[in-house]
Design an enzyme around this catalytic site. Structure first.
Site, PDB file in Angstrom:
ATOM      1  N   GLU A   1       0.839  -1.195   0.000  1.00 34.85           N
ATOM      2  CA  GLU A   1       0.000   0.000   0.000  1.00 34.85           C
ATOM      3  C   GLU A   1       0.880   1.253   0.000  1.00 34.85           C
ATOM      4  O   GLU A   1       1.927   1.283   0.638  1.00 34.85           O
ATOM      5  CB  GLU A   1      -0.893  -0.003   1.244  1.00 34.85           C
ATOM      6  CG  GLU A   1      -1.835   1.185   1.340  1.00 34.85           C
ATOM      7  CD  GLU A   1      -2.688   1.175   2.601  1.00 34.85           C
ATOM      8  OE1 GLU A   1      -3.786   1.744   2.574  1.00 34.85           O
ATOM      9  OE2 GLU A   1      -2.230   0.599   3.617  1.00 34.85           O
TER      10      GLU A   1
ATOM     11  N   LYS B   1      -9.732   1.406  -2.426  1.00 40.97           N
ATOM     12  CA  LYS B   1      -9.930   0.900  -1.072  1.00 40.97           C
ATOM     13  C   LYS B   1     -11.296   1.304  -0.533  1.00 40.97           C
ATOM     14  O   LYS B   1     -11.658   2.483  -0.549  1.00 40.97           O
ATOM     15  CB  LYS B   1      -8.816   1.452  -0.174  1.00 40.97           C
ATOM     16  CG  LYS B   1      -8.822   0.941   1.256  1.00 40.97           C
ATOM     17  CD  LYS B   1      -7.624   1.527   1.998  1.00 40.97           C
ATOM     18  CE  LYS B   1      -7.520   1.053   3.432  1.00 40.97           C
ATOM     19  NZ  LYS B   1      -6.341   1.653   4.094  1.00 40.97           N
TER      20      LYS B   1
ATOM     21  N   CYS C   1      -5.190  -3.316   2.717  1.00 40.63           N
ATOM     22  CA  CYS C   1      -4.923  -3.053   4.131  1.00 40.63           C
ATOM     23  C   CYS C   1      -6.138  -3.229   5.049  1.00 40.63           C
ATOM     24  O   CYS C   1      -6.531  -4.348   5.354  1.00 40.63           O
ATOM     25  CB  CYS C   1      -4.310  -1.658   4.290  1.00 40.63           C
ATOM     26  SG  CYS C   1      -3.410  -1.436   5.855  1.00 40.63           S
TER      27      CYS C   1
END
Length: 278
Positions: free
Chosen positions: A43, A116, A157
């Site tokens: 990330e 995300k 994440c």
């Protein structure tokens, strides 16, 4: 294709984009030299800077992004599949950015991208307060990439803490789940291994999780320990602590079907019956 060598690039990205591109490029080349055909970076590969206002001048539109251009050229040069874990991308219709992951094919073309979904708005006890939603707009769609090397479900994440996302991707046909991350040291020490192994076991997928690691220029500290995990939950490769480097493992996608046949939990879901009143 069922057999491939997958690699994770572990980084300690700083506040200068050019330096991060150079560091990532060196490690990607190392992975390719080791025979990896699927190489993944963490990330925010190109920029980690949580200091107020410092990152904004360095973030541009996707078409103008130097990191994306460099990685597309690199994938084409090396003839590898390259997952650019994520970069921050300027949006046309929002003052916030997208935290966006890209799957790039061996011809340098973008195969798929994912924004995300889950924003990291927490206080974990490491001296930092994280309010990702102030800077980034949450994504609104899952991404399952249909690639010649397999079906790849893309996440980033903090998504890791939301198992329904991974179940959705697996039920849609994912064989590999990608989890590029910048996990804090506090949360990583507590939960990184167990959550990643759980996602692999629950879905019967390979999980590939390239991570940021160490003390960064902006003051944050990340956990490292990049992992490649089998559909049975076995750790196939793990980075040694938080130092930058490369890990790899040979994976056989036939193991996905075998794991799901042994534990067919994707199909044995009684909650669906309860919801429908059956």
């Amino acid at each position: 294709m069922t057999l491939l060598r997958a690699a994770c690039v572990q980084m300690r990205s700083g506040t200068e984009v050019a330096d991060n591109i150079a560091a990532a490029t060196t490690l990607v080349r190392q992975a390719a030299a080791a025979g990896a055909t699927l190489i993944e970076t963490p990330e925010m590969t190109n920029l980690l800077d949580i200091r107020p206002g410092m990152a904004r001048p360095k973030i541009v539109k996707q078409d103008d992004d130097a990191t994306l251009a460099a990685f597309r050229a690199l994938a084409d040069e090396l003839g590898v599949w390259l997952l650019l874990g994520s970069i921050a991308v300027m949006l046309e219709d929002d003052d916030r950015f997208a935290n966006r992951s890209f799957l790039i094919g061996p011809d340098g073309k973008i195969i798929a991208q994912y924004d995300k979904i889950h924003m990291f708005d927490v206080e974990v006890g490491d001296g930092q307060t994280y309010r990702e939603s102030r800077t980034y707009r949450p994504g609104e769609a899952t991404t399952l990439a249909y690639a010649a090397i397999g079906r790849i479900g893309m996440t980033i994440c903090y998504d890791l803490r939301f198992p329904a996302l991974y179940r959705t991707l697996a039920q849609a046909g994912a064989q590999i789940l990608t989890v590029p991350a910048a996990f804090t040291r506090v949360t990583g020490e507590a939960h990184w291994h167990v959550l990643l192994r759980a996602r692999a076991i629950e879905t019967g997928c390979f999980v590939i999780a390239p991570a940021q690691g160490g003390q960064h220029e902006d003051g944050r500290e990340t956990y490292g320990h990049s992992l490649i995990i089998s559909p049975w939950g076995e750790i196939l490769a793990e980075a040694d602590g938080d130092e930058p480097g490369v890990i790899w493992a040979d994976i056989d996608l036939e193991q996905v079907a075998k794991a799901r046949a042994r534990i067919p939990s994707l199909g044995n879901n009684q909650m669906n019956k309860l919801k429908s009143g059956a």
